[in-house]
Design an enzyme around this catalytic site. Structure first.
Site, PDB file in Angstrom:
ATOM      1  N   LEU A   1       7.486  64.186  22.877  1.00  0.00           N
ATOM      2  CA  LEU A   1       8.925  64.378  22.850  1.00  0.00           C
ATOM      3  C   LEU A   1       9.139  65.399  21.743  1.00  0.00           C
ATOM      4  O   LEU A   1       8.873  65.107  20.577  1.00  0.00           O
ATOM      5  CB  LEU A   1       9.641  63.060  22.562  1.00  0.00           C
ATOM      6  CG  LEU A   1      11.150  63.005  22.846  1.00  0.00           C
ATOM      7  CD1 LEU A   1      11.440  63.322  24.310  1.00  0.00           C
ATOM      8  CD2 LEU A   1      11.715  61.642  22.496  1.00  0.00           C
ATOM      9  N   ASP A   2       9.595  66.603  22.090  1.00  0.00           N
ATOM     10  CA  ASP A   2       9.559  67.687  21.114  1.00  0.00           C
ATOM     11  C   ASP A   2      10.531  67.474  19.962  1.00  0.00           C
ATOM     12  O   ASP A   2      11.411  66.612  20.003  1.00  0.00           O
ATOM     13  CB  ASP A   2       9.760  69.051  21.790  1.00  0.00           C
ATOM     14  CG  ASP A   2      11.136  69.238  22.374  1.00  0.00           C
ATOM     15  OD1 ASP A   2      12.100  69.176  21.599  1.00  0.00           O
ATOM     16  OD2 ASP A   2      11.246  69.474  23.600  1.00  0.00           O
ATOM     17  N   ILE A   3      10.395  68.282  18.934  1.00  0.00           N
ATOM     18  CA  ILE A   3      11.113  68.087  17.676  1.00  0.00           C
ATOM     19  C   ILE A   3      12.627  68.152  17.851  1.00  0.00           C
ATOM     20  O   ILE A   3      13.381  67.483  17.127  1.00  0.00           O
ATOM     21  CB  ILE A   3      10.632  69.113  16.626  1.00  0.00           C
ATOM     22  CG1 ILE A   3      11.168  68.757  15.235  1.00  0.00           C
ATOM     23  CG2 ILE A   3      10.998  70.535  17.031  1.00  0.00           C
ATOM     24  CD1 ILE A   3      10.538  69.566  14.133  1.00  0.00           C
ATOM     25  N   ASP A   4      13.097  68.922  18.839  1.00  0.00           N
ATOM     26  CA  ASP A   4      14.533  69.085  19.055  1.00  0.00           C
ATOM     27  C   ASP A   4      15.110  68.032  19.993  1.00  0.00           C
ATOM     28  O   ASP A   4      16.303  68.081  20.306  1.00  0.00           O
ATOM     29  CB  ASP A   4      14.816  70.476  19.637  1.00  0.00           C
ATOM     30  CG  ASP A   4      14.346  71.585  18.706  1.00  0.00           C
ATOM     31  OD1 ASP A   4      14.547  71.434  17.488  1.00  0.00           O
ATOM     32  OD2 ASP A   4      13.776  72.568  19.191  1.00  0.00           O
ATOM     33  N   SER A   5      14.273  67.111  20.437  1.00  0.00           N
ATOM     34  CA  SER A   5      14.704  66.097  21.398  1.00  0.00           C
ATOM     35  C   SER A   5      14.707  64.714  20.758  1.00  0.00           C
ATOM     36  O   SER A   5      14.030  64.465  19.761  1.00  0.00           O
ATOM     37  CB  SER A   5      13.782  66.092  22.620  1.00  0.00           C
ATOM     38  OG  SER A   5      13.768  67.360  23.237  1.00  0.00           O
TER      39      SER A   5
END
Length: 273
Positions: free
Chosen positions: A140-144
């Site tokens: 789950l990427d850093i912006d999510s």
């Protein structure tokens, strides 16, 4: 009452009788993993501890087996598996899923007794030993934000991120279309929505069909059965959309639910993906 046997027989795979070609057998750790008993790494640990027998004999590391070999596992391995935990975290924006990178903290640093959600119905208690080998089963990427699974159990990791995994994941995605940030649905061409559902490629590979529908005029609902790096953001870019917010709300049958951002709970004994 008779004593419980120390070793239990591993289930036999649904295979046809062996042929001459079948004689080129597989490594024992792969056999145990394919049977869903553990991961290959865990299988190696069991073998090293002397907890696995093949045809009644303690198995050495690196042994290869055929479908006809009788494999049994010591009950101590079951006890070890029962102690492994799976944790469900509501990851906030600003944390990476795996190893620390570019000065950003990994999500596992959020796991401690203070951030354990009071609404957790599992009745399990936190122990620092549960952090050993705890790793994310998926990205789950850093912006999510949203649901992130961290587990000590190789069976869970294999189920979620193994090559043959078919677990779907649901996301709510807020989008803009050029300068349009309100009532995006009215401006976005239906043909481009159809491309999001099926017809896009990333890194030279066609994407699997996805469920994509409008949740409200500014937000799409995605359901995917694969997990390429930053997949949804890149899919949206290909059709002219910009993602302004992304939240994972479900993995298989497990919902994010009311779990607050930055808090976590255990996967309950009666829950499964």
């Amino acid at each position: 009452m008779a004593d419980t046997p120390r070793f239990r027989r591993a289930p036999m795979p649904n295979r046809a009788p062996a042929t001459v070609a079948d004689a080129g057998a597989v490594r024992l750790n792969k056999r145990l993993a394919d049977l869903g008993l553990c991961s290959r790494r865990e299988a190696d640990e069991w073998i090293e501890r002397g907890w696995v027998r093949v045809n009644g004999q303690v198995a050495p590391m690196g042994l290869k087996v055929t479908p006809q070999d009788r494999v049994s596992v010591d009950r101590q391995a079951d006890a070890m598996q029962a102690q492994r935990v799976t944790i469900l975290l509501h990851k906030p924006v600003g944390y990476v899923s795996g190893q620390a990178e570019d000065g950003h903290q990994p999500a596992v640093t959020l796991i401690d007794a203070r951030s354990h959600w009071r609404g957790d119905a599992s009745q399990q208690r936190f122990s620092p030993a549960q952090l050993r080998g705890l790793a994310p089963a998926g990205r789950l990427d850093i912006d999510s934000t949203g649901l992130l699974v961290l587990t000590q159990d190789g069976r869970v990791a294999r189920q979620l991120i193994g090559e043959d995994s078919d677990i779907d994941k649901e996301y709510l995605v807020r989008v803009a279309y050029g300068d349009v940030m309100a009532d995006v649905q009215a401006e976005f061409p239906p043909a481009q929505l159809a491309r999001l559902r099926h017809g896009l490629s990333l890194d030279g590979q066609a994407l699997r069909p996805a469920q994509v529908d409008w949740q409200n005029p500014e937000q799409l609902r995605f359901v995917l059965r694969e997990g390429r790096k930053r997949q949804i953001r890149r899919m949206c870019e290909l059709v002219g959309l910009k993602v302004t917010g992304l939240k994972r709300v479900r993995i298989g049958r497990v919902l994010l639910g009311q779990l607050p951002p930055g808090q976590w709970r255990y996967l309950g004994p009666r829950e499964g993906f």
